[in-house]
Enzyme design. Structure first.
Site, mmCIF file in Angstrom:
data_model
loop_
_atom_site.group_PDB
_atom_site.id
_atom_site.type_symbol
_atom_site.label_atom_id
_atom_site.label_comp_id
_atom_site.label_asym_id
_atom_site.label_seq_id
_atom_site.Cartn_x
_atom_site.Cartn_y
_atom_site.Cartn_z
ATOM 1 C CG ASP A 1 12.015 15.921 -54.320
ATOM 2 O OD1 ASP A 1 12.327 17.192 -54.743
ATOM 3 O OD2 ASP A 1 10.829 15.673 -54.216
ATOM 4 C CB CYS B 1 10.004 21.527 -57.348
ATOM 5 S SG CYS B 1 10.010 19.901 -56.828
ATOM 6 C CG HIS C 1 7.769 22.349 -61.405
ATOM 7 N ND1 HIS C 1 7.771 21.880 -60.069
ATOM 8 C CD2 HIS C 1 6.652 21.967 -62.031
ATOM 9 C CE1 HIS C 1 6.753 21.057 -59.785
ATOM 10 N NE2 HIS C 1 5.987 21.199 -60.789
#
Ligand code: MG
Length: 429
Positions: free
Chosen positions: A34, A73, A129
């Protein structure tokens, strides 16, 4: 010169002319979480000190038109790891929470698996992730080693581990420490990265460093806390800068600088309601505006990637896998359907080589939150009702909708987007 030496020199020339280094380079891919387009000094931030990244850009190439496929993500990382639109691997929308049983199928070919066939040692440090059950973790997907927190550190994810004593920091499959402390993550990951480089200095390696920062809850170690002009968020960026400086210094010290391609980038733009900024771009993470998709991308490889260059070549995270394949000399299966393109000649600044990329499809969310865009060179269409069309060459801030003046172009880009949907298993709205 002996005939043997002559042939060898010729061969080096041929390899170089083909955009391939004589010996496969180490690759370090630093992916922040981010981090916005306007968060670094070399991308226009006036309030933050990022001397190491600014130097990295001066010694390498700073790209101004690099985009991820999705401002979220999991989909963004799926594209980066596979060179495919996230829809092709079933991860088009949403993030994988720690209790998810799905993820990136082990049958998919990852960046790590690509270089593995060339004998690289592969390390993954940080956020993953992309799946947490057997077959989907980093060490099931081509990485020889893993250290870090597989997940986010926000409360949506830490809550899953509350009963076990908090979010685990793993080494391989074993819990090394818990709970993970946000303020410690950059320091821990940096130390681990330096150790990995040191240990693998003699042979080709690939290191994927997925920083936890500056994703919420962002935090910094005591050395950086309360030091920046932008509060804790700024402290966190300045610590990421220092971390990258330590990595580049380590490479210089070990004589590996000329043998290592280092890329510094982010998985998507800044989170809403944080001090993160996309600078001149409109929008944030969770949108298909440029502020969500376009992020910093610095490439550094002394002697190979031109120094002091700013490139406006249109490139994407999809392009990393085929490019790393090319640079490492790895073969990709003939039937592998990639959306990425080899941009090695662009990275290496081969004269006359512009990026082969002309288009990029982006999606965020499904159903009522769905937003979708399609880029064709400087044109950016938002597939909204009514559609919005922006000319990024003159309107990078996406403020002047010119759709009504270009109805044929809107039609053509809409059809092109529908083709990508069809090819990547995205339903029509
Ligand atoms: Mg992110």
């Amino acid at each position: 010169m002996s005939i043997k030496a002559y042939i060898f020199t010729m061969l080096l020339g041929v390899l170089a002319a083909n955009g391939m280094a004589a010996s496969p380079p180490n690759v370090i891919l630093i992916n922040c979480d981010d981090l916005g387009y306007g968060d670094l000094g070399c991308y226009g931030a006036k309030d933050l000190r990022t001397p190491h990244l600014d130097r990295m850009a001066n010694e390498g190439t700073r790209f101004t038109d690099f985009s991820v496929t999705s401002a979220l993500c999991t989909p963004s990382r799926a594209a980066l790891m596979t060179g495919k639109y996230p829809g092709r691997v079933g991860l088009a929308t949403g993030v994988l929470r720690p209790d998810a049983t799905g993820g990136l199928a082990s049958s998919e070919i990852t960046l790590a698996e690509v270089v593995k066939q060339r004998g690289y040692t592969t390390g993954c440090i940080g956020k993953w992730h992309l799946g947490f059950v057997k077959g989907m973790r980093p060490m099931d997907q081509g990485f020889d080693s893993y250290y870090g927190v597989l997940h986010n550190l926000d409360k949506f994810e830490t809550v899953v581990f509350e009963k076990e004593g908090g979010m685990p920091v793993l080494r391989g499959d074993k819990v090394e420490k818990r709970p993970a402390v946000p303020a410690e993550m950059t320091e821990l990951y940096t130390a681990e990265a330096l150790k990995f480089i040191e240990m693998n200095r003699e042979k080709p390696f690939f290191l994927y460093l997925g920083h936890a920062m500056p994703h919420i809850p962002f935090d910094a170690s005591p050395r950086f806390k309360d030091k920046s002009a932008r509060g804790l968020y700024g402290d966190c960026i300045e610590e990421l800068d220092d971390s990258t400086g330590q990595i580049l210094d380590k490479l210089r010290k070990l004589g590996l600088a000329e043998k290592t391609l280092v890329i510094f980038t982010s998985d998507n733009g800044p989170e809403r309601r944080t001090p993160g900024t996309a600078g001149v771009l409109r929008g944030t993470k969770h949108t298909v505006m440029e502020g969500g998709l376009r992020v910093p991308f610095i490439a550094w490889w002394p002697g190979q990637v031109p120094a002091g260059r700013v490139s406006d070549d249109f490139i994407s995270s999809l392009d990393i896998l085929p490019t790393v394949a090319k640079l490492s000399g790895a073969d990709l299966p003939k039937d592998l359907k990639l959306d990425g393109m080899d941009i090695a000649p662009v990275l290496l600044g081969k004269t006359g080589n512009r990026s082969p990329r002309t288009t990029l499809y982006s999606l965020y969310g499904l159903n009522k939150n769905r937003s979708e865009s399609f880029r064709d060179n400087q044109w950016k269409l938002h597939l909204s009702a009514p559609p919005q069309l922006y000319n990024l060459a003159s309107d990078i801030g996406e403020t002047n909708n010119v759709a009504s003046q270009h109805t044929e172009l809107v039609q053509r880009l809409t059809e092109a987007a529908v083709q990508v949907r069809k090819a990547t298993n995205i339903p029509n709205p």
